[in-house]
Structure formats: C-alpha cells, structure tokens
Design an enzyme around this catalytic site. Structure first.
Site, short mmCIF file in Angstrom:
data_model
loop_
_atom_site.label_atom_id
_atom_site.label_comp_id
_atom_site.label_asym_id
_atom_site.label_seq_id
_atom_site.Cartn_x
_atom_site.Cartn_y
_atom_site.Cartn_z
N HIS A 1 -51.40 24.70 20.70
CA HIS A 1 -52.23 25.63 19.93
C HIS A 1 -53.60 25.00 19.68
CE1 HIS A 1 -51.56 23.32 16.26
NE2 HIS A 1 -50.24 23.44 16.41
N HIS B 1 -54.02 21.20 18.75
CA HIS B 1 -53.91 20.20 19.81
C HIS B 1 -55.20 20.18 20.64
CE1 HIS B 1 -49.66 21.77 19.27
NE2 HIS B 1 -49.62 20.56 18.76
N CYS C 1 -36.89 14.23 8.46
CA CYS C 1 -37.45 15.53 8.87
C CYS C 1 -37.56 15.55 10.38
CB CYS C 1 -38.82 15.79 8.24
SG CYS C 1 -39.62 17.24 8.99
N CYS D 1 -41.17 16.24 11.73
CA CYS D 1 -42.04 15.05 11.78
C CYS D 1 -41.41 13.94 12.61
CB CYS D 1 -42.28 14.47 10.39
SG CYS D 1 -43.10 15.53 9.23
N CYS E 1 -39.69 19.07 3.22
CA CYS E 1 -40.69 18.21 3.86
C CYS E 1 -42.07 18.76 3.50
CB CYS E 1 -40.51 18.23 5.38
SG CYS E 1 -41.99 17.66 6.24
N HIS F 1 -43.78 20.33 6.81
CA HIS F 1 -43.18 21.50 7.47
C HIS F 1 -42.61 22.53 6.51
CE1 HIS F 1 -43.43 18.60 10.79
NE2 HIS F 1 -43.57 19.68 11.54
N LYS G 1 -52.09 23.76 7.15
CA LYS G 1 -52.26 23.25 8.51
C LYS G 1 -51.74 24.26 9.52
CE LYS G 1 -50.60 19.49 11.44
NZ LYS G 1 -49.26 19.42 11.96
N LYS H 1 -47.25 25.54 14.83
CA LYS H 1 -46.36 26.45 15.56
C LYS H 1 -45.13 26.76 14.72
CE LYS H 1 -46.15 28.44 19.52
NZ LYS H 1 -47.23 29.10 20.24
#
Ligand code: MSP
Length: 522
Positions: free
Chosen positions: A21, A24, A130, A133, A149, A152, A305, A308
């Site tokens: 996405h 990256h 997690c 991560c 987490c 996430h 953040k 995905k």
C-alpha cells in the site's frame, strides 16, 4: 588496492502477507530519491530493497489461502511487489528475499558464529505476542480493557516456549555510549530520544528462535527450532552484500566496499528493532554499525497509521492511475516533512499537482518551447548571462543539496520549486512576447529565451531524482540529450554552471508534462 566506500541505502524488507500500500511505497520512494540524488552527485551507490517472507503471519496467510508458504510468497512477490517497484521507477540494485539460499546460508553461518562466541543461551519464555508485529510485547505495551496490541488494535496471543535467547541486555550500555558518541546514528532527534530512553529503562534478553512452527530458517545447532523472523530479517542488509564471505571472494569484496550501511530507512514502527536489536547483533559479531537509522513518520488515515490489517491501505495504483507516477513520487516527498506523520488527502494532492507541477513547472516548460519555436524557429540562441537567475540557481542548488543529504526531501524540493517560481516571475516580467514585437530588442529576446532554457535545464537535472520520467521529456524537449548527453549523467556539483546548453540546440514541444486532471472518478 582500496576501493572507495559505496553509499549504501536500504528500505525495510516488507512482509508478503499482503499486497503493498501507499505506506510501503512511501519508504521505497524516499530511498529511491536519496539513491538517485547521491548517484547524480557522482557517488557510487547501492540501493537494496526486498521482502521478509518467514514467520507466523506469512504462514497463516498461506494457510488461509490454501497454498504452501513458499507458493504464497513466490506468487505475491512476483505478482505484487516486484511489479510495483518497476512501475514506480525504483532504481534498486538488488532485491533480497529471505527465502533465498544466499540469505539463509549466510544467516546460519553468522548466527552459528554468535552462538560459538557465547551470545546465546537456552531458556523459557512466556508472554504476550502480536503476530501482526511478529513481536513479543511487554504487558505495559498493551492498551485498553482488552489488552490489545497498540499498533494493530488486535488481541495478542500468550506464547510459552523453550527457545534460544540473545544476551541483548549486555549491549544496552554500549549502545547508549554509541548514540552519545554518534548522534547522527539515529535520526530524527525524536527517534533518538525514544531509543535512548528505551535503553535507559533497561533491556531484557531476546528470544531468538521458535519451535511451535517451522516456516523460518532452521537453527543449525538445534534443528527443532527456526530463527525468530526479526533476527533473520534484520540480517538481510548484510547478507545481501556478502556477509561472512571470504575476503577475496565476490561476496567478500562487495561487503568490504559496501558495509556499513550509510542509511537504513525505516518507518517509526520498526525503530527499536533497527536501533537496538540490529546494532547489538553487529556489536556481538564485532562488525561496524550502520551510520544512520532514519525513522520516518506514518501516513495516516483518519488519524491512524494506514495499514492493510485495518483495511485502510490504499493501493498505489489508485493514485498513480489518476496523477501519474512522477506526481505521486513528488507529492509524498514534497508534502510531508520526512520524519513527521502526514495525512494523505486527495484534495491536497490535486491542488499541488495543479499549482506546483502543472502551472509552475509544466507550463514554464511548454511556454518556453512554444516561444523558441515561434520566435527562433526552434533553434536555441547563443548563451547569454542573466546574473539574477544565475545567483538564484546557485543558491537553490546549494540548499537543495544540503537538504537532500540530510534527508530533508521537502526542504530540497521546496528550494528547487522556489527557483522555478523565480523563473516564472522573470518570464512574466521580461515579457518576451512584447520584446518579440520590436526588432530592435532582438538581443533581449534571445537573452530571455536562453536564460529560461538554461534555468529549465537546471530544473530538469535537479528534479530528475524525484521525477525521473518527466524530466527526461523536458530534457529531450530542450534538445539537451543530443547536445549535452544523458540527463542522469549530469552532475549536481556543476548543475549551477551557466551556459551549458549550446547555441543551436533544437528545442521542440514535448508532450504536456502534467496534463490537466480529469475530475476525480466517483
Ligand atoms: N518485515 C518488517 C520489516 C523488516 S526490516 C528488516 C516489516 N514489514 S512491513 O511490511 O510491515 O513494512 C513496514 C514498513 O513499511 C514501515 O517501517 C514503513 O517503512 C512502511 N510503512 C508501512 N505502513 C506505513 C504507513 N502507514 N506510513 C508510512 N510507512 C509505512 O515491518
């Protein structure tokens, strides 16, 4: 014979559990702009990117899709990752996959060395983990009533295993000393402060192997275990350039001229791994530490953040199909200070595209080509001096270089685009279309057209690392490819030298550099 050190730039290696996405693409574009800038300074540069293919997250994704992990990673790398970098014009020199033999063999050899030197011991660990991560968490890291987490916003798993541990705690003090001695080894300042306070808080030893699944690199002295995915992944930066190979081999020579890395670009989410675990591994092996870990900010969606797993990841094609690849590269480097978080907004991108790229830059180029065609039959007049523009160019080139070297991409681009604005102001003020009506002012007309062309020559070179394709179109339209050669061979160190375009260069109208945007499709 000693060969000069190559400037070595890396991006993180990305997880292949899903398609790429904008986040990256953001890091990789920054790496590419930095690489191209240094290349254009005449330096030898090595730019590495790649994919992180082991670990539970990838294994589970493959299971969900009903294929083996190897089939899954091969498919995603070939269908999504490699083609994206090609389409974004990323000039990486190498692409490392952690499932490659060259990586696995070097990882095993290196870690066997650390084992033999007494850096590992066997122990039991129980704690929250997690999978998003791929990281053990401290109970204090978890947030909310449900102890999720923080990255996430998902539940963690409690993992209990006997595995191998790295004596990371032994390196806390040496690392603190390292950052005291070399403040530029971790930037920006906010990132360094975070790392220093983390280290000052005391560091626990790190579990570096897993026995509950097998999608990883086998621990050579304990084949029931595979290395922890981060331990395997961090080594990519060194395995890709020949870590541990004999000095006189191809790999050994590559390592000698490339290591240590000059810049590891990472998102701030993976700062600790890069600024704590990674240098500790290198210290344990007695290898030089990276000269800089730079943690940039996050692209945010709705204040969080972009990711995905939270279904907020925008595929780069959604943007490039509308704005084009070069505008995409430009926008993210120009709009968000590198090191800070930033929100992507379609409106902001459209506004900058129109005002900065289409109006300020693209129109200047097409106006100049049209005027040289109309008033000089497309043939560039003789070089002529224009002290105000020359001085402005010297200043812009110097600021841009200083900023780009400091990874202040925004500052660098602003300096270049300010010069572009000055050239526009100059053309408006000199009004060549008025001069053209008065035969007595032919010399003035020629001076203005030459000065504008020279300014565009410099703009093309300065913006080439950011917008490699569009600047080639401009370069060709100035006739510069036949008169002075390839644009990427132009050195930034002499970009300010006035009078490089020779008299008689053939100037032609190129395709419109930044076409008018269609209305945003619903
Ligand atoms: N595989 C690890 C990295 C190992 S490096 C030895 C990993 N991969 S990842 O696919 O999750 O990619 C993380 C990186 O992608 C971030 O550090 C950052 O460079 C980039 N980004 C992912 N999402 C991002 C944003 N929303 N904003 C900016 N960059 C982001 O972690």
């Amino acid at each position: 014979m000693t060969t000069a050190k190559t400037f070595y730039v890396t991006t993180p290696i990305y997880y292949v559990n899903d398609a790429p996405h904008l986040g990256h693409a953001y890091t990789t574009i920054a790496g590419d702009v930095l690489t191209r800038w240094h290349r254009q300074r005449g330096e030898s540069v090595w730019f590495l990117t790649g994919t992180d293919e082991h670990g539970q997250k990838v294994m589970r994704t493959a299971e969900t899709n009903g294929v083996t992990p190897q089939e899954w990673v091969d498919r995603v790398v070939d269908e999504s990752w490699r083609p994206l970098w090609v389409s974004l014009n990323i000039a990486n020199d190498d692409f490392i996959r952690t499932t490659e033999e060259r990586h696995k063999a070097r990882v095993q050899k290196f870690l066997q060395g650390l084992k033999d030197a007494g850096h590992f011991y066997e122990g039991t660990y129980e704690g929250p983990y997690c999978i998003g991560c791929e990281e053990f968490k401290l109970p204090s890291d978890l947030v909310g009533e449900n102890q999720l987490c923080p990255v996430h916003s998902r539940p963690v798993e409690i993992v209990s295993e006997t595995n191998w541990f790295f004596r990371l705690s032994a390196f806390a003090e040496p690392l603190l000393e390292h950052y005291r001695q070399h403040p530029s080894a971790c930037e920006p300042l906010s990132a360094r402060n975070e790392v220093v306070s983390f280290l000052e808080g005391g560091v626990s030893d790190l579990s570096i192997s897993r026995s509950s699944f097998d999608w990883g690199i086998p621990v050579p002295w304990d084949p029931e275990q595979v290395f922890y995915v981060w331990f395997d992944a961090l080594l990519n930066y060194a395995t890709a350039v020949g870590l541990g190979d004999a000095r006189n081999s191809v790999g050994g020579e590559k390592f000698a001229t490339t290591w240590p890395a000059d810049v590891h670009l990472v998102g701030k989410d993976i700062l600790r791994q890069h600024a704590v675990i990674w240098p500790a591994m290198l210290m344990a092996a007695g290898l030089p530490l990276p000269l800089k870990v730079f943690a940039h900010g996050w692209l945010l969606v709705g204040g969080e953040k972009m990711s995905k797993s939270k279904l907020t990841g925008i595929p780069p094609i959604d943007i490039t199909s509308h704005f084009g690849v070069d505008a995409f590269r430009y926008y993210f480097m120009r709009a968000i200070p590198f090191g800070s978080d930033g929100s992507f907004s379609w409106e902001d991108m459209s506004a900058r595209y129109t005002s900065e790229l289409a109006n300020d830059f693209g129109n200047l180029a097409s106006r100049l080509a049209a005027m040289v065609e109309k008033y000089c039959d497309g043939v560039l007049p003789a070089p002529a001096s224009e002290p105000v523009l020359e001085a402005a160019l010297i200043k812009a080139a110097a600021i841009a270089d200083q900023c780009m070297l400091a990874l202040d991409f925004q500052g660098g681009i602003v300096a270049i685009m300010d010069f572009c604005k000055q050239v526009n102001g100059y053309v408006t003020e000199q009004a060549p279309w008025v001069l053209a009506k008065d035969p007595a002012r032919l010399n003035d007309l020629h001076r203005v057209l030459y000065a504008t062309s020279e300014s565009l020559r410099a703009l093309a070179v300065l913006l080439h690392p950011v917008m490699p394709a569009t600047t080639v179109l401009l370069w060709e339209s100035l006739g510069a490819d036949s008169s002075i050669g390839d644009i990427s061979a132009q050195k930034l160190g002499s970009v300010y030298v006035w009078g490089q375009l020779p008299q008689g260069s053939i100037v032609t109208k190129s395709a419109v550099l930044f076409p008018r945007l269609e209305e945003k499709p619903e």
